[in-house]
Design a protein around this motif. Sequence first.
Motif, PDB file in Angstrom:
ATOM      1  N   LEU A 182       0.756  -1.214   0.150  1.00  0.00           N
ATOM      2  CA  LEU A 182      -0.033   0.054  -0.036  1.00  0.00           C
ATOM      3  C   LEU A 182       1.018   1.210  -0.058  1.00  0.00           C
ATOM      4  CD1 LEU A 182      -3.047   1.106   0.385  1.00  0.00           C
ATOM      5  CD2 LEU A 182      -2.599   1.056   2.726  1.00  0.00           C
ATOM      6  N   ARG A 183       0.748   2.025  -0.976  1.00  0.00           N
ATOM      7  CA  ARG A 183       1.442   3.232  -1.205  1.00  0.00           C
ATOM      8  C   ARG A 183       0.636   4.511  -1.209  1.00  0.00           C
ATOM      9  NH1 ARG A 183       4.848   0.183  -0.042  1.00  0.00           N
ATOM     10  NH2 ARG A 183       6.458  -0.571  -0.964  1.00  0.00           N
ATOM     11  N   THR A 184       0.781   5.413  -0.281  1.00  0.00           N
ATOM     12  CA  THR A 184      -0.186   6.636  -0.398  1.00  0.00           C
ATOM     13  C   THR A 184      -0.350   7.152  -1.854  1.00  0.00           C
ATOM     14  OG1 THR A 184       1.540   7.932   0.594  1.00  0.00           O
ATOM     15  CG2 THR A 184      -0.131   6.966   2.126  1.00  0.00           C
ATOM     16  N   VAL A 185       0.813   7.575  -2.324  1.00  0.00           N
ATOM     17  CA  VAL A 185       0.928   8.024  -3.664  1.00  0.00           C
ATOM     18  C   VAL A 185      -0.090   7.353  -4.727  1.00  0.00           C
ATOM     19  CG1 VAL A 185       2.216   8.721  -5.762  1.00  0.00           C
ATOM     20  CG2 VAL A 185       3.286   9.033  -3.262  1.00  0.00           C
ATOM     21  N   GLU A 186      -0.051   5.903  -4.523  1.00  0.00           N
ATOM     22  CA  GLU A 186      -0.837   5.209  -5.562  1.00  0.00           C
ATOM     23  C   GLU A 186      -2.421   5.414  -5.141  1.00  0.00           C
ATOM     24  OE1 GLU A 186       0.599   1.200  -5.557  1.00  0.00           O
ATOM     25  OE2 GLU A 186       2.493   1.585  -6.620  1.00  0.00           O
ATOM     26  N   VAL A 187      -2.586   5.390  -3.885  1.00  0.00           N
ATOM     27  CA  VAL A 187      -4.102   5.649  -3.419  1.00  0.00           C
ATOM     28  C   VAL A 187      -4.489   6.970  -3.736  1.00  0.00           C
ATOM     29  CG1 VAL A 187      -5.413   6.143  -1.332  1.00  0.00           C
ATOM     30  CG2 VAL A 187      -3.612   4.262  -1.258  1.00  0.00           C
ATOM     31  N   ALA A 188      -3.638   8.032  -3.857  1.00  0.00           N
ATOM     32  CA  ALA A 188      -4.362   9.325  -4.206  1.00  0.00           C
ATOM     33  C   ALA A 188      -4.211   9.184  -6.109  1.00  0.00           C
ATOM     34  CB  ALA A 188      -3.395  10.524  -3.933  1.00  0.00           C
ATOM     35  N   GLU A 189      -3.447   8.858  -6.528  1.00  0.00           N
ATOM     36  CA  GLU A 189      -3.634   8.445  -7.841  1.00  0.00           C
ATOM     37  C   GLU A 189      -4.903   7.586  -8.194  1.00  0.00           C
ATOM     38  OE1 GLU A 189      -0.949   6.926 -11.873  1.00  0.00           O
ATOM     39  OE2 GLU A 189      -0.223   6.600  -9.752  1.00  0.00           O
TER      40      GLU A 189
END
Length: 251
Positions: A72-79
Amino acid sequence: MSNSDKPRPTRARSTSGLPASPSRQKLQSRRNSSTEPTYAPRRTQAERSETTRTQLIDAAIKLVRANGLSGLRTVEVAELAGVSRGALMHHFKSKHDLTVAVIRHVNDISRSESARRATIAKRSDQDPIEGIIHDAHDFYFGDYFFIELAIAMSADSESRVLKRETLRTSRTSRFSVEAAWLEALMATGISKQVASDVLALTLSVVRGFSVRMLIERDPDQFAHLLKVWRNIIRHYLDSMPTDRPIKRGSK
């Protein structure tokens, strides 16, 4: 008759004496129309904020289900949610906060749906055993249970607090669900002890099959075995002594 003698086509004229252009005719038609334009109500700031929060949680759920907690990566979540990193940080200051929100969200949804089903089974002629099997199957074979497993099985040092949060939230949610189904079973006329035994055994059977899915994916066989289990429970309940008629539900 010469060309100059041929009658010329007349044009609609405006009040100023000039020909009315098509665009002006359309505008006048709109003005004369009795239908007023309608506009969608503008959402409040709180509504927009809640929508963004839900989008972020949904995106995190998809990523945890696909990649596990460590992926889980927050950058990927936002994207994936279609929002900026700043918007994510506004709602969730850290990955920990986001993951806790995911845990609570999936448990709130599953608890609410299970309580609704148990209430319907209690107030109708539906067979509560069928309801328990169906409800447990949806949870233990669905994404939410495997998300909790992914978090609980994570080996990160940072996940210790998350594991405790997951356990506490899951216990509260599942015990609430079990209490609702226990009431539905007792409403059929069986004792609390028998209802508790049947509920615990049924949930264990379904949960065991869901774990079995990790090494063997055979949904048809699982469906068959769940029917066998339902028949075993039916015969067991039929053999139980009771002081009043037991509501069996549909067979």
